[in-house]
Design a protein around this motif. Structure first.
Motif, PDB file in Angstrom:
ATOM      1  N   ILE A 193       0.893  -1.302   0.188  1.00  0.00           N
ATOM      2  CA  ILE A 193      -0.080  -0.081   0.077  1.00  0.00           C
ATOM      3  C   ILE A 193       0.995   1.156  -0.136  1.00  0.00           C
ATOM      4  N   ASN A 194       2.020   1.277   0.614  1.00  0.00           N
ATOM      5  CA  ASN A 194       3.091   2.530   0.482  1.00  0.00           C
ATOM      6  C   ASN A 194       4.338   2.074  -0.371  1.00  0.00           C
ATOM      7  N   ARG A 195       4.078   1.107  -1.017  1.00  0.00           N
ATOM      8  CA  ARG A 195       4.970   0.553  -2.158  1.00  0.00           C
ATOM      9  C   ARG A 195       6.375   0.302  -1.604  1.00  0.00           C
ATOM     10  N   LEU A 196       6.581  -0.043  -0.216  1.00  0.00           N
ATOM     11  CA  LEU A 196       7.561  -0.716   0.085  1.00  0.00           C
ATOM     12  C   LEU A 196       8.056  -1.937  -0.599  1.00  0.00           C
ATOM     13  N   GLU A 197       6.832  -2.785  -0.984  1.00  0.00           N
ATOM     14  CA  GLU A 197       6.785  -3.641  -1.930  1.00  0.00           C
ATOM     15  C   GLU A 197       6.168  -3.188  -3.105  1.00  0.00           C
ATOM     16  N   GLU A 198       6.697  -3.765  -4.401  1.00  0.00           N
ATOM     17  CA  GLU A 198       6.185  -3.481  -5.578  1.00  0.00           C
ATOM     18  C   GLU A 198       4.963  -4.823  -6.148  1.00  0.00           C
ATOM     19  N   HIS A 199       3.877  -4.325  -6.773  1.00  0.00           N
ATOM     20  CA  HIS A 199       3.028  -5.381  -7.015  1.00  0.00           C
ATOM     21  C   HIS A 199       3.236  -5.612  -8.534  1.00  0.00           C
ATOM     22  N   GLN A 200       2.820  -6.731  -9.163  1.00  0.00           N
ATOM     23  CA  GLN A 200       3.175  -7.066 -10.410  1.00  0.00           C
ATOM     24  C   GLN A 200       1.788  -6.893 -11.337  1.00  0.00           C
ATOM     25  N   ASP A 227       6.360   8.766  -3.654  1.00  0.00           N
ATOM     26  CA  ASP A 227       6.538   9.812  -2.707  1.00  0.00           C
ATOM     27  C   ASP A 227       5.540  10.440  -2.290  1.00  0.00           C
ATOM     28  N   LYS A 228       4.347  10.938  -3.081  1.00  0.00           N
ATOM     29  CA  LYS A 228       3.188  11.748  -2.618  1.00  0.00           C
ATOM     30  C   LYS A 228       2.496  10.665  -1.634  1.00  0.00           C
ATOM     31  N   VAL A 229       2.467   9.380  -1.965  1.00  0.00           N
ATOM     32  CA  VAL A 229       1.332   8.360  -1.342  1.00  0.00           C
ATOM     33  C   VAL A 229       2.236   8.155   0.133  1.00  0.00           C
ATOM     34  N   ARG A 230       3.544   8.196   0.072  1.00  0.00           N
ATOM     35  CA  ARG A 230       4.289   7.828   1.259  1.00  0.00           C
ATOM     36  C   ARG A 230       4.091   8.856   2.398  1.00  0.00           C
ATOM     37  N   SER A 231       3.958  10.041   1.786  1.00  0.00           N
ATOM     38  CA  SER A 231       3.822  11.134   2.742  1.00  0.00           C
ATOM     39  C   SER A 231       2.368  11.386   3.232  1.00  0.00           C
ATOM     40  N   LYS A 273       1.433  14.125   9.832  1.00  0.00           N
ATOM     41  CA  LYS A 273      -0.335  14.500   9.654  1.00  0.00           C
ATOM     42  C   LYS A 273      -0.816  13.215   8.495  1.00  0.00           C
ATOM     43  N   PRO A 274      -0.623  12.180   8.847  1.00  0.00           N
ATOM     44  CA  PRO A 274      -1.060  11.153   7.646  1.00  0.00           C
ATOM     45  C   PRO A 274      -2.595  11.092   7.670  1.00  0.00           C
ATOM     46  N   ALA A 320       9.290   4.927   4.177  1.00  0.00           N
ATOM     47  CA  ALA A 320       7.727   5.276   4.508  1.00  0.00           C
ATOM     48  C   ALA A 320       7.613   6.495   4.822  1.00  0.00           C
ATOM     49  N   LEU A 321       8.634   7.438   5.347  1.00  0.00           N
ATOM     50  CA  LEU A 321       8.389   8.662   5.602  1.00  0.00           C
ATOM     51  C   LEU A 321       8.187   9.502   4.399  1.00  0.00           C
ATOM     52  N   GLY A 322       8.718   8.993   3.254  1.00  0.00           N
ATOM     53  CA  GLY A 322       8.534   9.832   2.226  1.00  0.00           C
ATOM     54  C   GLY A 322       9.894  10.652   2.042  1.00  0.00           C
ATOM     55  N   LEU A 323      10.936  10.116   2.462  1.00  0.00           N
ATOM     56  CA  LEU A 323      12.209  10.777   2.130  1.00  0.00           C
ATOM     57  C   LEU A 323      12.664  10.203   0.628  1.00  0.00           C
ATOM     58  N   ASP A 324      13.288  10.961  -0.109  1.00  0.00           N
ATOM     59  CA  ASP A 324      13.555  10.486  -1.356  1.00  0.00           C
ATOM     60  C   ASP A 324      15.088   9.796  -1.252  1.00  0.00           C
ATOM     61  N   TYR A 325      15.637   9.444  -2.411  1.00  0.00           N
ATOM     62  CA  TYR A 325      16.845   8.490  -2.205  1.00  0.00           C
ATOM     63  C   TYR A 325      17.867   9.387  -1.424  1.00  0.00           C
ATOM     64  N   TRP A 326      18.295  10.543  -2.076  1.00  0.00           N
ATOM     65  CA  TRP A 326      19.524  11.393  -1.568  1.00  0.00           C
ATOM     66  C   TRP A 326      19.294  11.850  -0.252  1.00  0.00           C
ATOM     67  N   LYS A 327      17.876  12.153   0.146  1.00  0.00           N
ATOM     68  CA  LYS A 327      17.851  12.644   1.548  1.00  0.00           C
ATOM     69  C   LYS A 327      17.966  11.526   2.407  1.00  0.00           C
ATOM     70  N   ALA A 328      17.473  10.530   2.277  1.00  0.00           N
ATOM     71  CA  ALA A 328      17.626   9.093   2.935  1.00  0.00           C
ATOM     72  C   ALA A 328      18.930   8.865   3.194  1.00  0.00           C
ATOM     73  N   GLN A 329      19.688   9.146   2.156  1.00  0.00           N
ATOM     74  CA  GLN A 329      21.287   8.660   2.464  1.00  0.00           C
ATOM     75  C   GLN A 329      22.123   9.638   3.126  1.00  0.00           C
ATOM     76  N   ARG A 330      21.653  10.974   2.874  1.00  0.00           N
ATOM     77  CA  ARG A 330      22.381  11.752   3.645  1.00  0.00           C
ATOM     78  C   ARG A 330      21.899  11.974   5.089  1.00  0.00           C
ATOM     79  N   LEU A 331      20.710  11.969   5.350  1.00  0.00           N
ATOM     80  CA  LEU A 331      20.162  12.110   6.970  1.00  0.00           C
ATOM     81  C   LEU A 331      20.077  10.654   7.625  1.00  0.00           C
TER      82      LEU A 331
END
Ligand SMILES: Nc1ncnc2c1ncn2[C@@H]1O[C@H](COP(=O)(O)OP(=O)(O)O)[C@@H](O)[C@H]1O
Ligand SMILES: [Mg+2]
Lengths: 261, 493
Positions: A68-75, A94-98, A175-176, B395-406
């Motif tokens: 659901i937050n794409r830590l895993e990809e569905h096929q 990234d939008k979904v994850r935030s 604020k999810p 899961a917090l929405g950090l992109d690759y470079w931010k995750a690496q750096r922070l």
């Protein structure tokens, strides 16, 4: 399994399920190499729902909520979260994850940062919140999970239950609109399970949309509006908690319930 | 059947440990003489230490500091009634050369100043315990002392007055506020002095200028290359997308450095000729040469190594295979081979007429060499991080470079500190290999000193002195790494 008894009555005044869709999963399939982990998953989650997912170990519960937050990809199939279709487009991911908070079994706090920095990191770097405001938000949520006095300690100095509450507060600081919990109490001692579940209940009382993988059936009975039973990568049965526990339909569900209750 | 039940009625209070296990006697008993075999080992070790010292100290304690040749040293030793001893005259006569090589005597204040300024520049990078005020105060103090030694005329007086005023002003700031009050003021949004890291960044350009001299416009024009690259990126990013703009920005900066820095610096020098006496690379030598190569290679190879480690883990196949290829190639080749390539082969590939400085070539090779090792050490640190850290950052929405750096790099580098410092210590010691390609590092110098008839035959004193110099520096490096590990320990395991 542990029998969790709530001391107070759950306040249901804000627990309303709206008819707006929060998550829509259509005919979703996932494989690890040749191994078919998730098979034809169809699931619609409405805003304000509190769904408990249970099932034997290895049945694909974690994999499902991690898709659901794409830590895993569905096929195959589709997942739409809050109106955003999850695809290989990184912007959408990234939008979904935030928008979606996640709490892990092993907390996954950042050990090199203080509790306060753990909480302010994502608001500052993802949401571009000014530090001062981010710290105020962080303190607000730390008070909510009842550990404001630990703000300047490092995660390694806290007990397991405290760490998990910090992890919940860390997600809330973004604020999810939806919270995912993957066995949040499985790594905890009985005393600490209660404090974490308490925190989750107050979250539910405020009307948060929650998907919780857990074996705390007491929590499911009191808080959930729907219980989903998974086995072998499929949704086998779902129902309102009272029906689910008192009148299970499938044999697999009956077997599972007889083993854990 | 006896009754097994038991209830304690009275709780025990705390007591001191028995005396025989504490204090000096306790320690000695516990650690040196616990059991027969350990006692024997202790006595044997003491005998060995005695034997070594009984030979070394009389040799070391030799009245030859003023000797002017090996022969004279022997006479002095004989006059003192000893059979043998060290000949320290060679160190007395040649230590400036061991430190500076053939760097012109009247310009030696420049490497000294560069070395001292290096510490001022490193403090905010390496330590976080000193306040901004102290850092700027230190800088003003160093510059003031320098002007006392090397400058004269009205300009020097003006500079001295300005520096003294600055020192008094900053010194007053330091004295009037207590550290804890200051922390509160800063929290409340008080204005602070500029970050001393600004000077650290500037020092990157100041150091080569101090060492090699020449017009002051050369380092300024070189530094401006970053502005050029950044400007190109900012202008192009909205039009061409950030990746393309980044590549074009780098290209613009490289073009500036390769083709425009020379003419621009020369032109500005024509308008306003300010500069230092140029010093040729072949005059560099001794510890100055080792430290120059070591410092530059160390500070460049760390970021390069991190990039290579990330490249090796990348999902982009091209980046991944290029990183792997580079790392494996460099690790498969001895440093000495790379140095020979730097010394003999590189010029063959260069367009005729280009004079690519030999020290620069050596620095590049040493940098590439240690970057490959750093990359592997950092990869070990990355592998040691639990997968949950990546997942939490995602899961917090950090992109690759931010995750690496922070999240990722701060932890991975912390794990890798001992390995990284080992590579750096090794690199610093390996700088002595440049003597093989004819550069006059301390080892190279010791060979040429022995070629002098007066000192022909001296071995231990010279090598001992060099070992002593290297020991100080490498020991400080290893102590620093221990300090850093302690400072960053937050896991409370
Ligand atoms: N990264 C992976 N690679 C291969 N197989 C995996 C991976 N993660 C999980 N699995 C397998 O997928 C199945 C479902 O796992 P999971 O979703 O973690 O189950 P649950 O959370 O219900 O216990 C298990 O059989 C597990 O072994
Ligand atoms: Mg699981």
């Amino acid at each position: 399994m542990s029998t969790f008894e709530l001391e107070r009555d759950v306040d249901r005044s804000h627990m309303q399920v709206s008819d707006r869709v929060a998550i829509e999963i259509r005919n979703m399939n996932k494989w690890y190499g040749q191994f078919h982990v998730l098979r034809d998953i169809d699931l619609t989650v409405y805003e304000g729902e509190r769904i408990v997912i249970c099932g034997p170990s290895g049945s694909g519960k974690s994999t499902l909520i991690r898709c659901i937050n794409r830590l895993e990809e569905h096929q195959a199939g589709g997942i739409v979260v809050d109106g955003i279709e999850l695809s290989s487009d990184l912007k959408n991911v990234d939008k979904v994850r935030s928008e979606v908070g996640m709490v892990f079994q092993h907390f996954n706090l950042f050990p090199h940062l203080t509790v306060l920095d753990n909480l302010t990191l994502a608001p500052i770097w993802v949401r571009k919140t000014p530090r001062k405001e981010a710290e105020e938000i962080a303190m607000h949520y730390l008070e909510k999970v009842k550990i404001p006095e630990q703000a300047l300690k490092y995660p390694g100095q806290l007990s397991g239950g405290q760490q998990q509450r910090v992890a919940i507060a860390r997600s809330l600081c973004m604020k999810p609109r939806i919270m995912l919990f993957d066995e949040p109490t499985s790594a905890l001692d009985p005393e600490m399970i209660k404090e974490v579940l308490d925190t989750m209940i107050s979250l539910a009382e405020e009307g948060m949309t929650m998907l919780v993988v857990t074996h705390e059936m007491g929590f499911a009975e009191q808080v959930a509006n729907r219980v989903i039973f998974m086995d072998a990568g499929q949704i086998v049965e779902q129902n309102a908690p009272s029906e689910f526990f008192n009148n299970p339909q499938s044999d697999r569900t009956k077997l599972f319930l007889s083993q854990i209750l | 059947m006896t009754d097994l039940s038991y209830v304690r009625t009275e709780m025990l209070s705390e007591r001191d440990p028995p005396l025989s296990t504490t204090g000096v006697i306790g320690w000695i008993r516990e650690n040196l003489f616990n059991g027969l075999s350990n006692s024997v080992l202790t006595l044997a070790s003491l005998a060995f230490i005695y034997w070594v010292l009984s030979h070394f100290i009389p040799w070391f304690w030799s009245p030859t500091w003023n000797g002017t040749s090996l022969g004279q040293c022997r006479e002095m030793i004989g006059a003192a009634g000893k059979e043998s001893g060290a000949c320290w005259g060679v160190i007395n006569e040649r230590w400036p050369q061991m430190l500076f090589g053939f760097y012109p005597v009247e310009e030696r204040w420049r490497p000294i100043l560069a070395f001292v300024l290096m510490f001022v520049a490193l403090i905010p990078v390496l330590f976080n315990m000193i306040s901004r005020r102290w850092n700027w105060f230190l800088l003003a103090l160093v510059l003031f002392v320098t002007t006392l030694f090397v400058a004269s005329g009205w300009l020097a007086v003006v500079a001295q007055v300005l520096l003294v005023v600055a020192m008094i002003w900053i010194g007053r700031l330091i004295l009037v506020t207590k550290v804890s009050d200051r922390a509160d003021e800063i929290k409340a949004g008080a204005r602070r002095l500029p970050n001393p890291l600004m000077f650290s960044a500037a020092f990157v350009f100041i150091m080569p200028w101090l060492l090699w001299g020449g017009t002051v416009w050369a380092p300024i024009a070189t530094a401006f290359g970053f502005v050029v690259g950044w400007g190109a990126f900012r202008v192009l990013a909205p039009v061409a997308g950030s990746l393309v703009a980044m590549i074009l920005g780098v290209v613009a900066a490289v073009v500036w450095w390769l083709f425009l820095v020379g003419p621009v610096a020369a032109g500005l020098h024509g308008l306003l000729p300010v500069g230092l006496e140029p010093v040729q690379s072949r005059n560099f030598g001794g510890l100055l040469l080792s430290v120059t190569i070591g410092v530059v290679a160390i500070s460049v190879s760390l970021p390069l190594g991190i990039v290579l480690a990330l490249g090796r883990q990348s999902d982009l196949m091209l980046v991944k295979w290029m990183s792997v290829g580079f790392i494996e190639f460099i690790r498969g080749v001895p440093l000495i081979t790379l140095l020979f390539v730097a010394s003999f082969l590189l010029n063959v590939f260069m367009p005729p007429g280009t004079n690519f400085d030999i020290i620069l070539r050596v620095i590049i090779m040493a940098t590439l060499f240690s970057a490959a090792y750093i990359a592997e050490v950092v990869r070990g640190g990355l592998a040691a991080l639990p997968k949950g850290q990546y997942e939490a950052a995602d899961a917090l929405g950090l992109d690759y470079w931010k995750a690496q750096r922070l999240i990722i790099m701060p932890q991975a580098l912390k794990i890798s500190i001992p390995g990284i410092v080992s590579v750096f210590i090794g690199l610093f010691k390996d700088t002595t290999l440049v003597s093989i390609i004819g550069l006059l590092d301390p080892i190279g110098l010791s060979n040429s000193i022995r070629a002098d008839v007066a000192w022909n035959g001296i071995v231990w004193e010279l090598y001992g002195f060099i070992a002593f110099l290297f020991f100080i520096i490498t020991f400080l490096m290893s102590r620093y790494s221990m300090y850093l590990e302690r400072r960053l320990r937050t896991d409370h395991r």
